[in-house]
Write an enzyme that holds these catalytic residues in place. Structure first.
Site, PDB file in Angstrom:
ATOM      1  N   LYS A   1      -4.870  -1.867   7.411  1.00  0.00           N
ATOM      2  CA  LYS A   1      -4.943  -1.694   5.999  1.00  0.00           C
ATOM      3  C   LYS A   1      -6.506  -1.771   5.639  1.00  0.00           C
ATOM      4  CE  LYS A   1      -0.702  -1.657   4.187  1.00  0.00           C
ATOM      5  NZ  LYS A   1       0.130  -0.614   3.693  1.00  0.00           N
TER       6      LYS A   1
ATOM      7  N   SER B   1      -3.181  -3.494   1.094  1.00  0.00           N
ATOM      8  CA  SER B   1      -2.740  -4.906   1.022  1.00  0.00           C
ATOM      9  C   SER B   1      -3.791  -6.051   0.877  1.00  0.00           C
ATOM     10  CB  SER B   1      -1.890  -4.994   2.320  1.00  0.00           C
ATOM     11  OG  SER B   1      -1.582  -6.471   2.305  1.00  0.00           O
TER      12      SER B   1
ATOM     13  N   TYR C   1      -1.577  -4.977  11.343  1.00  0.00           N
ATOM     14  CA  TYR C   1      -1.584  -4.742  10.023  1.00  0.00           C
ATOM     15  C   TYR C   1      -2.615  -4.953   9.109  1.00  0.00           C
ATOM     16  CZ  TYR C   1       0.879  -5.035   5.280  1.00  0.00           C
ATOM     17  OH  TYR C   1       1.272  -4.759   3.971  1.00  0.00           O
TER      18      TYR C   1
HETATM   19  N1  LIG Z   1       5.511  -6.328  -0.732  1.00  0.00           N
HETATM   20  C1  LIG Z   1       4.435  -7.081  -0.690  1.00  0.00           C
HETATM   21  O1  LIG Z   1       4.303  -8.212  -0.700  1.00  0.00           O
HETATM   22  C2  LIG Z   1       3.328  -6.220  -0.307  1.00  0.00           C
HETATM   23  C3  LIG Z   1       2.024  -6.834  -0.253  1.00  0.00           C
HETATM   24  C4  LIG Z   1       0.974  -5.913   0.143  1.00  0.00           C
HETATM   25  C5  LIG Z   1       0.970  -4.646   0.528  1.00  0.00           C
HETATM   26  N2  LIG Z   1       2.408  -4.100   0.423  1.00  0.00           N
HETATM   27  C6  LIG Z   1       2.320  -2.551   0.993  1.00  0.00           C
HETATM   28  O2  LIG Z   1       3.206  -1.763  -0.217  1.00  0.00           O
HETATM   29  C7  LIG Z   1       3.899  -0.938   0.339  1.00  0.00           C
HETATM   30  C8  LIG Z   1       5.288  -0.926  -0.107  1.00  0.00           C
HETATM   31  O3  LIG Z   1       5.788  -2.400   0.624  1.00  0.00           O
HETATM   32  P1  LIG Z   1       7.331  -2.795  -0.140  1.00  0.00           P
HETATM   33  O4  LIG Z   1       7.225  -4.304  -0.303  1.00  0.00           O
HETATM   34  O5  LIG Z   1       7.714  -1.954  -1.293  1.00  0.00           O
HETATM   35  O6  LIG Z   1       8.084  -2.411   1.306  1.00  0.00           O
HETATM   36  P2  LIG Z   1       9.783  -2.000   1.683  1.00  0.00           P
HETATM   37  O7  LIG Z   1      10.404  -2.583   0.364  1.00  0.00           O
HETATM   38  O8  LIG Z   1      10.036  -2.324   2.813  1.00  0.00           O
HETATM   39  O9  LIG Z   1       9.717  -0.431   1.613  1.00  0.00           O
HETATM   40  C9  LIG Z   1       8.989   0.389   2.189  1.00  0.00           C
HETATM   41  C10 LIG Z   1       9.501   1.715   2.145  1.00  0.00           C
HETATM   42  O10 LIG Z   1       8.392   2.602   3.201  1.00  0.00           O
HETATM   43  C11 LIG Z   1       9.384   3.512   3.784  1.00  0.00           C
HETATM   44  N3  LIG Z   1       9.071   3.650   5.222  1.00  0.00           N
HETATM   45  C12 LIG Z   1       8.873   2.774   6.331  1.00  0.00           C
HETATM   46  N4  LIG Z   1       8.456   3.319   7.298  1.00  0.00           N
HETATM   47  C13 LIG Z   1       8.342   4.500   7.118  1.00  0.00           C
HETATM   48  C14 LIG Z   1       8.319   5.585   7.845  1.00  0.00           C
HETATM   49  N5  LIG Z   1       7.891   5.616   9.082  1.00  0.00           N
HETATM   50  N6  LIG Z   1       8.332   6.876   7.367  1.00  0.00           N
HETATM   51  C15 LIG Z   1       8.751   6.997   6.046  1.00  0.00           C
HETATM   52  N7  LIG Z   1       9.164   5.972   5.332  1.00  0.00           N
HETATM   53  C16 LIG Z   1       8.994   4.849   5.845  1.00  0.00           C
HETATM   54  C17 LIG Z   1      10.821   2.391   3.502  1.00  0.00           C
HETATM   55  O11 LIG Z   1      12.011   3.356   3.767  1.00  0.00           O
HETATM   56  P3  LIG Z   1      12.880   3.426   5.198  1.00  0.00           P
HETATM   57  O12 LIG Z   1      12.939   2.484   5.922  1.00  0.00           O
HETATM   58  O13 LIG Z   1      14.013   4.456   4.914  1.00  0.00           O
HETATM   59  O14 LIG Z   1      11.854   4.769   5.992  1.00  0.00           O
HETATM   60  C18 LIG Z   1      10.881   2.031   2.397  1.00  0.00           C
HETATM   61  O15 LIG Z   1      11.265   2.987   1.255  1.00  0.00           O
HETATM   62  C19 LIG Z   1       3.628  -0.941   1.846  1.00  0.00           C
HETATM   63  O16 LIG Z   1       2.548  -0.090   2.180  1.00  0.00           O
HETATM   64  C20 LIG Z   1       3.172  -2.438   1.948  1.00  0.00           C
HETATM   65  O17 LIG Z   1       2.264  -2.580   3.210  1.00  0.00           O
HETATM   66  C21 LIG Z   1       3.606  -4.928   0.030  1.00  0.00           C
END
Ligand SMILES: NC(=O)c1ccc[n+]([C@@H]2O[C@H](COP(=O)([O-])OP(=O)(O)OC[C@H]3O[C@@H](n4cnc5c(N)ncnc54)[C@H](OP(=O)(O)O)[C@@H]3O)[C@@H](O)[C@H]2O)c1
Length: 265
Positions: free
Chosen positions: A165, A148, A161
Protein backbone atom coordinates in the site's frame (compact mmCIF):
# COMPACT_ATOMS: atom_id res chain seq x y z
CA UNK A 1 -25.35 24.40 -10.07
CA UNK A 2 -22.23 23.82 -8.01
CA UNK A 3 -23.34 20.25 -7.28
CA UNK A 4 -23.24 19.45 -11.04
CA UNK A 5 -19.48 19.11 -10.59
CA UNK A 6 -20.14 15.84 -8.75
CA UNK A 7 -22.16 14.38 -11.62
CA UNK A 8 -20.73 11.37 -13.48
CA UNK A 9 -23.36 11.57 -16.18
CA UNK A 10 -22.16 10.14 -19.51
CA UNK A 11 -19.05 8.58 -17.95
CA UNK A 12 -17.94 4.95 -17.83
CA UNK A 13 -16.18 3.66 -14.70
CA UNK A 14 -14.24 0.42 -14.23
CA UNK A 15 -14.19 -0.65 -10.58
CA UNK A 16 -12.09 -3.58 -9.34
CA UNK A 17 -13.10 -5.60 -6.31
CA UNK A 18 -16.65 -4.51 -7.08
CA UNK A 19 -18.33 -7.69 -5.84
CA UNK A 20 -18.66 -6.63 -2.22
CA UNK A 21 -17.55 -4.22 0.47
CA UNK A 22 -16.09 -0.87 -0.56
CA UNK A 23 -15.97 -1.64 -4.29
CA UNK A 24 -19.64 -2.62 -4.46
CA UNK A 25 -20.66 0.61 -2.72
CA UNK A 26 -18.47 2.70 -5.04
CA UNK A 27 -20.21 1.00 -7.97
CA UNK A 28 -23.73 1.84 -6.81
CA UNK A 29 -22.71 5.37 -5.74
CA UNK A 30 -21.18 6.10 -9.16
CA UNK A 31 -24.27 4.63 -10.88
CA UNK A 32 -26.50 6.87 -8.77
CA UNK A 33 -24.42 9.81 -10.01
CA UNK A 34 -24.93 8.80 -13.65
CA UNK A 35 -22.03 6.53 -14.64
CA UNK A 36 -22.19 3.22 -16.49
CA UNK A 37 -20.22 0.65 -14.51
CA UNK A 38 -17.79 -2.14 -15.40
CA UNK A 39 -17.64 -4.51 -12.44
CA UNK A 40 -14.52 -6.62 -11.91
CA UNK A 41 -13.72 -9.32 -9.33
CA UNK A 42 -13.17 -13.09 -9.40
CA UNK A 43 -16.61 -14.18 -8.14
CA UNK A 44 -19.18 -13.73 -10.89
CA UNK A 45 -22.21 -14.29 -8.64
CA UNK A 46 -21.18 -11.32 -6.44
CA UNK A 47 -20.76 -9.13 -9.49
CA UNK A 48 -24.17 -10.16 -10.86
CA UNK A 49 -25.82 -9.02 -7.62
CA UNK A 50 -24.14 -5.61 -7.80
CA UNK A 51 -25.03 -5.38 -11.50
CA UNK A 52 -28.71 -5.78 -10.60
CA UNK A 53 -28.41 -2.84 -8.17
CA UNK A 54 -26.62 -0.71 -10.80
CA UNK A 55 -29.30 -1.47 -13.42
CA UNK A 56 -32.05 -0.62 -10.92
CA UNK A 57 -30.45 2.82 -10.80
CA UNK A 58 -30.95 3.10 -14.56
CA UNK A 59 -27.33 2.60 -15.60
CA UNK A 60 -25.53 -0.04 -17.68
CA UNK A 61 -23.55 -2.69 -15.82
CA UNK A 62 -20.97 -4.97 -17.44
CA UNK A 63 -19.88 -7.97 -15.38
CA UNK A 64 -16.21 -8.92 -15.83
CA UNK A 65 -15.00 -11.90 -13.80
CA UNK A 66 -11.20 -11.66 -13.72
CA UNK A 67 -8.33 -12.59 -11.43
CA UNK A 68 -6.12 -9.52 -11.38
CA UNK A 69 -3.08 -11.59 -10.45
CA UNK A 70 -3.34 -13.43 -13.78
CA UNK A 71 -1.82 -11.15 -16.42
CA UNK A 72 -3.29 -13.17 -19.31
CA UNK A 73 -6.82 -12.69 -17.91
CA UNK A 74 -6.22 -8.94 -17.51
CA UNK A 75 -4.91 -8.60 -21.07
CA UNK A 76 -7.87 -10.55 -22.49
CA UNK A 77 -10.37 -8.48 -20.54
CA UNK A 78 -8.89 -5.14 -21.59
CA UNK A 79 -8.79 -6.30 -25.23
CA UNK A 80 -12.53 -7.05 -24.92
CA UNK A 81 -13.17 -3.61 -23.41
CA UNK A 82 -11.21 -1.95 -26.21
CA UNK A 83 -13.55 -3.61 -28.72
CA UNK A 84 -16.64 -2.55 -26.80
CA UNK A 85 -15.90 0.96 -25.49
CA UNK A 86 -14.88 4.22 -27.12
CA UNK A 87 -13.19 5.38 -23.90
CA UNK A 88 -12.82 4.84 -20.18
CA UNK A 89 -13.37 7.90 -17.97
CA UNK A 90 -12.75 6.44 -14.50
CA UNK A 91 -10.65 3.56 -13.17
CA UNK A 92 -10.93 2.62 -9.49
CA UNK A 93 -8.24 0.16 -8.38
CA UNK A 94 -9.98 -1.12 -5.27
CA UNK A 95 -9.33 -4.90 -5.17
CA UNK A 96 -6.94 -5.80 -2.41
CA UNK A 97 -6.38 -7.46 0.96
CA UNK A 98 -3.53 -8.51 3.29
CA UNK A 99 -4.19 -12.01 1.89
CA UNK A 100 -1.44 -14.62 1.85
CA UNK A 101 1.15 -12.07 2.99
CA UNK A 102 -0.50 -11.60 6.40
CA UNK A 103 1.65 -13.08 9.15
CA UNK A 104 4.96 -12.88 10.98
CA UNK A 105 8.29 -12.55 9.18
CA UNK A 106 9.06 -16.15 10.07
CA UNK A 107 5.81 -17.46 8.61
CA UNK A 108 5.58 -15.46 5.38
CA UNK A 109 8.02 -16.56 2.67
CA UNK A 110 8.89 -14.62 -0.50
CA UNK A 111 6.17 -16.29 -2.55
CA UNK A 112 3.41 -15.25 -0.11
CA UNK A 113 4.96 -11.76 0.26
CA UNK A 114 4.94 -11.30 -3.50
CA UNK A 115 1.35 -12.51 -3.82
CA UNK A 116 0.24 -9.67 -1.56
CA UNK A 117 2.32 -7.19 -3.59
CA UNK A 118 0.70 -8.61 -6.71
CA UNK A 119 -2.92 -8.14 -5.60
CA UNK A 120 -2.48 -4.74 -3.96
CA UNK A 121 0.16 -3.04 -6.11
CA UNK A 122 1.21 -4.80 -9.34
CA UNK A 123 -2.41 -5.47 -10.36
CA UNK A 124 -3.18 -1.74 -10.19
CA UNK A 125 -0.06 -0.94 -12.23
CA UNK A 126 -0.96 -3.54 -14.83
CA UNK A 127 -4.55 -2.39 -15.19
CA UNK A 128 -3.48 1.24 -15.60
CA UNK A 129 -0.85 0.12 -18.13
CA UNK A 130 -3.32 -1.86 -20.23
CA UNK A 131 -6.23 0.61 -20.04
CA UNK A 132 -4.07 3.65 -20.81
CA UNK A 133 -5.23 3.96 -24.45
CA UNK A 134 -8.88 3.84 -23.28
CA UNK A 135 -8.21 6.41 -20.56
CA UNK A 136 -6.43 8.64 -23.06
CA UNK A 137 -9.47 8.44 -25.34
CA UNK A 138 -11.69 10.04 -22.68
CA UNK A 139 -12.05 13.82 -22.73
CA UNK A 140 -10.51 13.77 -19.25
CA UNK A 141 -9.92 10.78 -17.01
CA UNK A 142 -9.49 10.01 -13.33
CA UNK A 143 -7.81 7.08 -11.61
CA UNK A 144 -8.55 6.39 -7.93
CA UNK A 145 -6.34 3.87 -6.11
CA UNK A 146 -7.71 2.46 -2.86
CA UNK A 147 -4.78 2.30 -0.47
CA UNK A 148 -4.96 1.83 3.30
CA UNK A 149 -4.03 3.47 6.59
CA UNK A 150 -1.51 0.61 6.71
CA UNK A 151 0.50 2.54 4.09
CA UNK A 152 1.61 4.89 6.87
CA UNK A 153 0.79 3.02 10.13
CA UNK A 154 3.05 0.44 11.71
CA UNK A 155 1.61 -2.88 12.84
CA UNK A 156 3.02 -6.35 13.32
CA UNK A 157 2.47 -9.10 10.72
CA UNK A 158 1.59 -6.61 8.01
CA UNK A 159 4.95 -6.14 6.25
CA UNK A 160 3.72 -7.28 2.83
CA UNK A 161 0.40 -5.42 2.88
CA UNK A 162 1.93 -2.24 4.33
CA UNK A 163 4.74 -2.30 1.77
CA UNK A 164 2.26 -2.86 -1.06
CA UNK A 165 0.00 0.00 0.00
CA UNK A 166 2.93 2.38 0.62
CA UNK A 167 4.12 1.47 -2.88
CA UNK A 168 0.65 2.17 -4.25
CA UNK A 169 0.71 5.64 -2.68
CA UNK A 170 4.06 6.52 -4.23
CA UNK A 171 3.05 5.03 -7.58
CA UNK A 172 -0.04 7.26 -7.40
CA UNK A 173 2.12 10.39 -7.02
CA UNK A 174 4.54 9.41 -9.78
CA UNK A 175 1.79 8.55 -12.27
CA UNK A 176 -0.14 11.72 -11.37
CA UNK A 177 2.87 13.66 -12.64
CA UNK A 178 3.55 11.39 -15.60
CA UNK A 179 -0.05 11.32 -16.86
CA UNK A 180 -0.94 14.97 -16.20
CA UNK A 181 -2.74 17.02 -17.31
CA UNK A 182 -5.12 14.69 -19.14
CA UNK A 183 -5.41 11.96 -16.49
CA UNK A 184 -5.60 12.71 -12.77
CA UNK A 185 -4.40 10.03 -10.35
CA UNK A 186 -5.32 10.06 -6.67
CA UNK A 187 -5.61 7.62 -3.79
CA UNK A 188 -7.75 7.05 -0.73
CA UNK A 189 -6.29 5.62 2.48
CA UNK A 190 -9.24 4.14 4.41
CA UNK A 191 -9.05 3.43 8.12
CA UNK A 192 -11.11 0.54 9.51
CA UNK A 193 -14.20 0.15 7.33
CA UNK A 194 -17.06 -2.27 8.01
CA UNK A 195 -16.94 -4.79 5.14
CA UNK A 196 -16.77 -8.60 4.82
CA UNK A 197 -12.97 -8.21 5.17
CA UNK A 198 -13.33 -6.75 8.67
CA UNK A 199 -15.97 -9.19 9.98
CA UNK A 200 -13.26 -10.55 12.30
CA UNK A 201 -13.46 -7.16 14.09
CA UNK A 202 -17.21 -6.58 14.05
CA UNK A 203 -17.97 -10.18 15.08
CA UNK A 204 -15.88 -9.80 18.25
CA UNK A 205 -17.15 -7.13 20.71
CA UNK A 206 -13.81 -6.85 22.52
CA UNK A 207 -11.82 -6.44 19.31
CA UNK A 208 -14.36 -3.92 18.04
CA UNK A 209 -14.05 -1.87 21.24
CA UNK A 210 -10.21 -1.95 20.99
CA UNK A 211 -10.33 -0.88 17.34
CA UNK A 212 -12.78 1.97 17.89
CA UNK A 213 -10.55 3.29 20.70
CA UNK A 214 -8.04 4.32 17.99
CA UNK A 215 -10.65 6.19 15.93
CA UNK A 216 -11.39 9.77 17.05
CA UNK A 217 -14.81 9.66 15.37
CA UNK A 218 -15.68 6.75 17.68
CA UNK A 219 -16.94 4.35 15.02
CA UNK A 220 -15.84 2.17 12.14
CA UNK A 221 -16.19 3.71 8.71
CA UNK A 222 -18.87 2.54 6.30
CA UNK A 223 -18.27 1.68 2.63
CA UNK A 224 -20.31 4.78 1.81
CA UNK A 225 -17.70 6.98 3.54
CA UNK A 226 -15.13 5.74 1.01
CA UNK A 227 -17.58 5.87 -1.90
CA UNK A 228 -18.24 9.56 -1.24
CA UNK A 229 -14.51 10.33 -1.19
CA UNK A 230 -14.08 8.30 -4.40
CA UNK A 231 -16.92 10.27 -5.99
CA UNK A 232 -15.12 13.52 -5.21
CA UNK A 233 -11.84 12.25 -6.68
CA UNK A 234 -13.47 10.69 -9.76
CA UNK A 235 -15.68 13.66 -10.61
CA UNK A 236 -14.92 17.10 -12.04
CA UNK A 237 -15.35 18.46 -8.48
CA UNK A 238 -11.69 17.55 -7.86
CA UNK A 239 -10.46 18.84 -11.23
CA UNK A 240 -7.44 20.61 -9.64
CA UNK A 241 -6.50 17.67 -7.39
CA UNK A 242 -3.96 15.09 -8.52
CA UNK A 243 -1.26 13.04 -6.77
CA UNK A 244 -3.13 13.25 -3.45
CA UNK A 245 -3.74 10.44 -0.94
CA UNK A 246 -6.92 11.30 0.95
CA UNK A 247 -7.14 9.75 4.43
CA UNK A 248 -10.71 8.69 5.21
CA UNK A 249 -10.23 7.18 8.64
CA UNK A 250 -12.32 8.99 11.24
CA UNK A 251 -9.36 11.16 12.21
CA UNK A 252 -6.90 8.34 12.96
CA UNK A 253 -4.11 9.83 10.86
CA UNK A 254 -4.18 12.93 13.06
CA UNK A 255 -3.15 10.95 16.15
CA UNK A 256 0.47 11.29 17.28
CA UNK A 257 2.76 8.36 16.46
CA UNK A 258 2.14 5.58 14.00
CA UNK A 259 2.54 2.44 16.09
CA UNK A 260 -0.67 0.67 17.04
CA UNK A 261 -1.26 -2.43 19.08
CA UNK A 262 -1.62 -5.56 17.01
CA UNK A 263 -5.34 -6.28 16.84
CA UNK A 264 -5.61 -8.91 14.14
CA UNK A 265 -6.32 -12.52 15.07
N1 LIG B 1 -12.17 -2.73 4.99
C1 LIG B 1 -11.20 -2.02 5.52
O1 LIG B 1 -11.16 -1.75 6.74
C2 LIG B 1 -10.09 -1.47 4.65
C3 LIG B 1 -9.17 -0.61 5.25
C4 LIG B 1 -8.15 -0.08 4.49
C5 LIG B 1 -8.05 -0.40 3.15
N2 LIG B 1 -8.96 -1.24 2.59
C6 LIG B 1 -8.80 -1.54 1.15
O2 LIG B 1 -10.03 -1.33 0.51
C7 LIG B 1 -10.16 -2.23 -0.59
C8 LIG B 1 -11.48 -2.98 -0.47
O3 LIG B 1 -11.52 -3.64 0.76
P1 LIG B 1 -12.85 -4.34 1.31
O4 LIG B 1 -12.77 -4.29 2.79
O5 LIG B 1 -14.04 -3.81 0.60
O6 LIG B 1 -12.55 -5.85 0.87
P2 LIG B 1 -13.55 -7.07 0.57
O7 LIG B 1 -14.89 -6.85 1.16
O8 LIG B 1 -12.77 -8.30 0.93
O9 LIG B 1 -13.68 -7.00 -1.02
C9 LIG B 1 -12.54 -7.16 -1.82
C10 LIG B 1 -12.95 -7.27 -3.27
O10 LIG B 1 -11.76 -7.48 -4.07
C11 LIG B 1 -11.93 -8.61 -4.92
N3 LIG B 1 -10.66 -9.26 -5.18
C12 LIG B 1 -9.79 -9.77 -4.27
N4 LIG B 1 -8.73 -10.34 -4.90
C13 LIG B 1 -8.93 -10.19 -6.22
C14 LIG B 1 -8.22 -10.57 -7.39
N5 LIG B 1 -7.09 -11.28 -7.31
N6 LIG B 1 -8.73 -10.23 -8.59
C15 LIG B 1 -9.89 -9.56 -8.69
N7 LIG B 1 -10.60 -9.16 -7.62
C16 LIG B 1 -10.15 -9.48 -6.41
C17 LIG B 1 -12.91 -9.49 -4.12
O11 LIG B 1 -13.66 -10.36 -4.92
P3 LIG B 1 -13.24 -11.89 -5.26
O12 LIG B 1 -12.72 -12.51 -4.01
O13 LIG B 1 -14.50 -12.47 -5.78
O14 LIG B 1 -12.18 -11.74 -6.32
C18 LIG B 1 -13.86 -8.44 -3.54
O15 LIG B 1 -14.84 -8.09 -4.50
C19 LIG B 1 -8.92 -3.13 -0.54
O16 LIG B 1 -7.93 -2.64 -1.41
C20 LIG B 1 -8.44 -3.00 0.89
O17 LIG B 1 -7.04 -3.24 1.01
C21 LIG B 1 -9.99 -1.80 3.32
Amino acid sequence: MLTDSFSLSGKTALITGAGKGIGARIATAFAEMGADIILLARTESDLQQVAVAVRRLGRDARVCPCDLTDEAQVEALVAELQEALPALDILVNNAGAPGKGYGSLASVDKRRFEHTLDVNLSAAYSLIHHTLPLLQSASEASIVNISSAMSWMVDKQMAAYAAAKAGLDQMTRVLAYELSPHIRVNGIAPGAIETPATAFITDNPQRLEETVRWIPQGRLGQPEDIALAALYLASPASGFVSGKILEVDGGMAALPGTAIQSRLP
